[in-house]
Design an enzyme around this catalytic site. Structure first.
Site, PDB file in Angstrom:
ATOM      1  N   ALA A  62       1.096  -0.834   0.081  1.00  0.00           N
ATOM      2  CA  ALA A  62      -0.291  -0.238  -0.171  1.00  0.00           C
ATOM      3  C   ALA A  62       0.683   1.443  -0.478  1.00  0.00           C
ATOM      4  CB  ALA A  62      -0.894  -0.507   1.509  1.00  0.00           C
ATOM      5  N   GLU A  63       1.613   1.261   1.035  1.00  0.00           N
ATOM      6  CA  GLU A  63       2.668   2.585   1.227  1.00  0.00           C
ATOM      7  C   GLU A  63       3.312   2.932  -0.746  1.00  0.00           C
ATOM      8  OE1 GLU A  63       5.319   5.012   3.674  1.00  0.00           O
ATOM      9  OE2 GLU A  63       4.715   3.731   4.621  1.00  0.00           O
ATOM     10  N   SER A  64       3.858   1.366  -0.885  1.00  0.00           N
ATOM     11  CA  SER A  64       4.265   1.830  -2.056  1.00  0.00           C
ATOM     12  C   SER A  64       4.054   1.891  -3.312  1.00  0.00           C
ATOM     13  CB  SER A  64       5.231  -0.171  -2.837  1.00  0.00           C
ATOM     14  OG  SER A  64       5.776  -0.174  -1.796  1.00  0.00           O
TER      15      SER A  64
END
Length: 146
Positions: A62-64
């Site tokens: 998700a953060e990527s």
């Protein structure tokens, strides 16, 4: 933003070389004016001890995808992006196959970008729902270390 999907995906995948994204085999596969999609294989490399997808691997996906998506809204020669907050609700487990992280833009301000990232399985079922806040910072001049 002028959209050249092929070029965007090439840049995203090249950007991932020698990073956690490459370690987790995250591949960017679709893009649009306000979204970016990446997929990650679910196998022993991203399992927790019970043989299920580790929540931390889901958050890394998700953060990527959310942070990478923010790069298309900044001047990368003068600015950079940092994730400042992420939350995740894990709703369904998965043991194998692929998960897909789709980041959709909720808010694009001058200094804050807010993304919703839905992580789904190959059948489109929701695995995790995440929210990511990114801050846009001016790059500081590089100084030589002695």
């Amino acid at each position: 933003m002028t959209l050249d999907k092929v070029k965007m995906l090439e840049q995203c995948n090249a950007f991932s070389k020698n990073t956690l994204m490459e370690t987790l085999n995250i591949e960017y596969i679709d893009a649009g004016a306000d979204f970016l999609v990446a997929r990650m294989p679910v196998n022993a490399a991203v399992h927790q001890p019970m043989g299920l997808l580790h929540g931390g691997a889901s958050v890394a996906l998700a953060e990527s995808v959310g942070s990478t998506a923010s790069h298309f809204f900044i001047n990368s020669k003068e600015q950079e992006v940092r994730g400042i907050e992420i939350s995740a609700n894990h709703l369904k487990s998965i043991r194998e196959g692929f998960v897909y992280g789709t980041a959709k833009l909720i808010h694009k301000g001058r200094t804050i970008h807010l993304w919703e990232i839905k992580i789904t399985n190959e059948q489109g079922e929701l695995i995790s729902l995440c929210k990511l806040s990114n801050i846009v910072l001016d790059k500081k001049p590089q100084t030589k270390k002695l």
